[in-house]
Structure formats: C-alpha cells, structure tokens
Enzyme design. Structure first.
Site, short mmCIF file in Angstrom:
data_model
loop_
_atom_site.label_atom_id
_atom_site.label_comp_id
_atom_site.label_asym_id
_atom_site.label_seq_id
_atom_site.Cartn_x
_atom_site.Cartn_y
_atom_site.Cartn_z
N SER A 118 0.82 -1.20 0.00
CA SER A 118 0.00 0.00 0.00
C SER A 118 0.86 1.26 0.00
CB SER A 118 -0.90 0.00 1.24
OG SER A 118 -1.57 1.24 1.38
N TYR A 140 -2.54 5.70 -4.50
CA TYR A 140 -3.62 6.68 -4.46
C TYR A 140 -3.06 7.96 -5.05
CZ TYR A 140 -6.20 3.80 -1.05
OH TYR A 140 -6.88 2.78 -0.41
N LYS A 243 -7.68 -0.92 -9.82
CA LYS A 243 -8.44 -1.59 -8.75
C LYS A 243 -9.64 -0.74 -8.33
CE LYS A 243 -7.86 -3.46 -4.06
NZ LYS A 243 -8.79 -2.57 -3.32
N HIS A 267 -13.85 -2.59 -2.56
CA HIS A 267 -12.96 -2.16 -1.47
C HIS A 267 -13.27 -2.92 -0.18
CE1 HIS A 267 -9.94 1.19 -1.11
NE2 HIS A 267 -10.00 0.80 0.14
#
Length: 380
Positions: A118, A140, A243, A267
């Site tokens: 992540s 992100y 995703k 999610h």
C-alpha cells in the site's frame, strides 16, 4: 455465511484460512480489530460479499484422468506465480505486528505470490522489495501531482513489478466503527511514503472522528477523471492494474486506456455501502474486457473454494486481504505463511475434487447460484 469452528475454544490451531479471524480478534486491541474488520456505514456490502460467494455452487467433473493439479498462474509482473493469488494492498500493517509489511512480503515471497504494498504502508518500499519476491505497488493519487509522480518513480526504482492504482476512493467511506472509537494511529505508525509534516493529523484522536479519514481527505486528490488515468498510464513503464472497478462500462474504458488488468472490487465493503457484491459483477466485467486484459477478484475471499469460484466465473486470479492481516496479527511472518499455505492446500483440494488438472480446466467449470440457475460467465 459459512460457519467455522473457533480454534481458541476448541484448543486447536487454525486448520482453515477462515479460522484465523477468531484468533486475530482475541490478540488485537478492539479499536485496531474494528479498523481491520469493519466496513462502511451499516456494513451491508461487507456482508453481501460473503453471501454472494457462498451462494455460488460448482459442478465438479469426474473421470478426467488427471494425475495431479497445476496451480501456477500468470499475473502481471509474475508470469509464474505459484497460485492465482496476490496479497491485497492493506495500509499500516505495523498496527497489527511490529514487523508489518516486511513480514508479509517475506511470507508472500515464500508462497510464490505477489505482495501488493500500500502507498499508506508503515514501512518504505525499498525495505519491502529487499525482502525478495514480487512486489506490486498500490497508488492513491495525491492532491500534489508532483508528489504522486515521485512516489511512482520511487516504486519503479525500488524494483516493483506492477503499479496498482485504486480508483474507488473519491473520498473515504464512513466507517462507523472508527468514528465511534475516535480511531487514530499510534505515534510509532505512519505512512512511510508521504511527507512527514502532513501526517500529524493521523495521530490526533477526536471524538466521533477517524484520524485516518481526516488525513486522506486532506491528502488525496479529488475529482479524478479518465485523463488522469491516461496520464498515469503514459508516465510509467510498469504493468498497470486498475483496482476498484464494478461497472463493465468502466472496465472497457480502463482497458482502452492501456491497463494490463482490472480488479473487480468494492474495497472490501469499505466504500459505498449498498454497492453490489464484487463477485456478482465479475463475469460481466470479464466479458467487457479484451482477452489480453486480466481480471482479478477482490473482496470477501476467505478460502480455496472462493478462489475456484472466481476462476470458474472467468477471473485470472484473486486478491487476498483481511485473512493476511489475521495471520500477521497472530504470528507475524509465520502466521501469514500459515494462511497462504492453508489457502494453497484448500485450492489444491478444491481443484482435485472438481476434476481440474489446472486453472484452465477450472475456468471451464459450471457454476450455479443457490436456486440452481447457471451463474453467468466462465467458459462453458
């Protein structure tokens, strides 16, 4: 929902992937367990993911003459993965064990499956890729476009094999457990890839608020569009996995922009509560994609039979999320290894019992929903 024995009360260690949940809940502080286990709002979608998987039945084949099963899969950046599985991106893993992401990466390497790091990892990408194995980097997009580009370059230079961009977080879902708990990160856990000066809010406990949600609202880009995805595709040489796609129309557009794979995901029930279960959209997304574009299923995977269900509905593979954190909480690297070993054993058993010699045979299985109707998708 599938019932499992409690390995704590029965005095045995976990003998299935699903059984790790009960042990992890006992060893984790309540607020951290809620952060890991919870979904958004009333958690309808969180529960729907399991119900949808549990209602899918498989029709096994017999007399196939198969002497054994080959579980190897071709995944982006991992052409010979040992299983059609990658570890899903999960933030702040040092919350559940001091070794955090490094331990998970070592366990994934030992199992021969990709580990997705992540962007909100509590350990830096360089120290994680140094553990060996295949690392995917989850991204992100930040308000600061230059900072986003810097993170992508850092992942490339560290040796990551693919980039996984999450597109279903225009804002963080209202996770009521975290709001009730006033959840904040301990001071020794922080996002290793973000500017330290921006992270103070993640440690500030406020009644009725989630410090993590406050920080993401401050840091994450808003109003992302297709042009942003196109620029990202042009900016990196890595395979691109997108995703958080549920609508086949979005999947087709993602493929047109050059994505190498799509992850069908809600999610894990942590964003829009009331969203459709991920597996219910899997076959429609597969049909909307060109053959060259892989499709992975995320959200609710709890065992080897779930992996087989996904394959029968046309998936290239799956992402395994919360069970990995359960294993990490219970016994660090050894716990994650045990989870992945059990998943491999469960998948092998399911393949053999369904008469499948390999994953291509699994994709030719017939799947039916609980009322006996054929499930859409897969190869018939």
């Amino acid at each position: 929902m599938t019932a499992v024995a409690d390995p704590v009360t029965t005095g045995s260690g976990p003998v299935s992937v699903a059984e790790f949940a009960a042990v992890a809940q006992r060893v984790l502080p309540a607020g951290i367990w809620d952060f890991v286990a919870g979904g958004s709002d009333t958690e309808l979608t969180l529960a729907a993911n399991r119900r949808a998987l549990d209602r899918i039945g498989l029709v096994p084949r017999v007399l196939t003459g198969s002497p054994g099963c080959d579980t190897r899969a071709e995944l982006p950046g991992a052409p010979a993965a040992a299983l059609p599985v990658a570890v899903a991106p999960m933030a702040y893993q040092r919350l559940v064990h001091p070794d955090g992401e490094r331990a998970t990466a070592r366990a994934a390497a030992a199992a021969g499956v990709p580990f997705t790091l992540s962007m909100l990892s509590s350990q830096p990408v360089e120290s994680v890729t140094a553990q060996g194995g295949v690392t995917w980097f989850q991204l992100y997009c930040l308000r600061d476009a230059g900072a986003t580009a810097d993170v992508v370059r850092r992942a490339e230079e560290a040796g990551c094999a693919a980039l996984v961009v999450t597109v279903d977080v225009p804002r963080m879902g209202r996770r009521l457990r975290d709001l009730r708990n006033g959840f904040a990160l301990p001071t020794d856990v922080a996002a290793a890839h973000l500017d330290p000066a921006s992270l103070r809010s993640t440690h500030e406990r406020r009644p009725g608020a989630s410090a993590v949600a406050v920080h993401t609202a401050e840091a994450f880009a808003v109003g992302l569009g297709w042009d942003d995805l196109a620029r990202l595709r042009e900016s990196t040489r890595l395979p691109l996995i997108v995703k958080g796609v549920l609508d086949p129309r979005d999947a087709a557009r993602v493929a047109e922009l050059g994505a190498d794979a799509v992850v069908v995901s809600n999610h894990g029930g942590r964003q829009l509560d009331g969203a459709v279960a991920s597996v219910d959209m899997l076959s429609a997304v597969r049909e909307a994609l060109p053959e060259r574009c892989g499709v992975l299923l995320d959200s609710g995977i709890r065992g080897g039979t779930d992996v087989l269900r996904a394959l029968a509905l046309g998936a290239s593979g799956v992402l395994l999320g919360r069970p990995v954190l359960w294993g990490l909480a219970v016994d660090g690297e050894a716990g994650v290894r045990r989870v992945l070993d059990l998943l491999a054993a469960e998948l092998l058993s399911a393949l053999e019992l369904s008469g499948c010699a390999d994953l291509d045979a699994a994709r030719r299985l017939t799947a039916r929903v609980a009322d006996g109707r054929p499930a859409p998708g897969g190869v018939r």
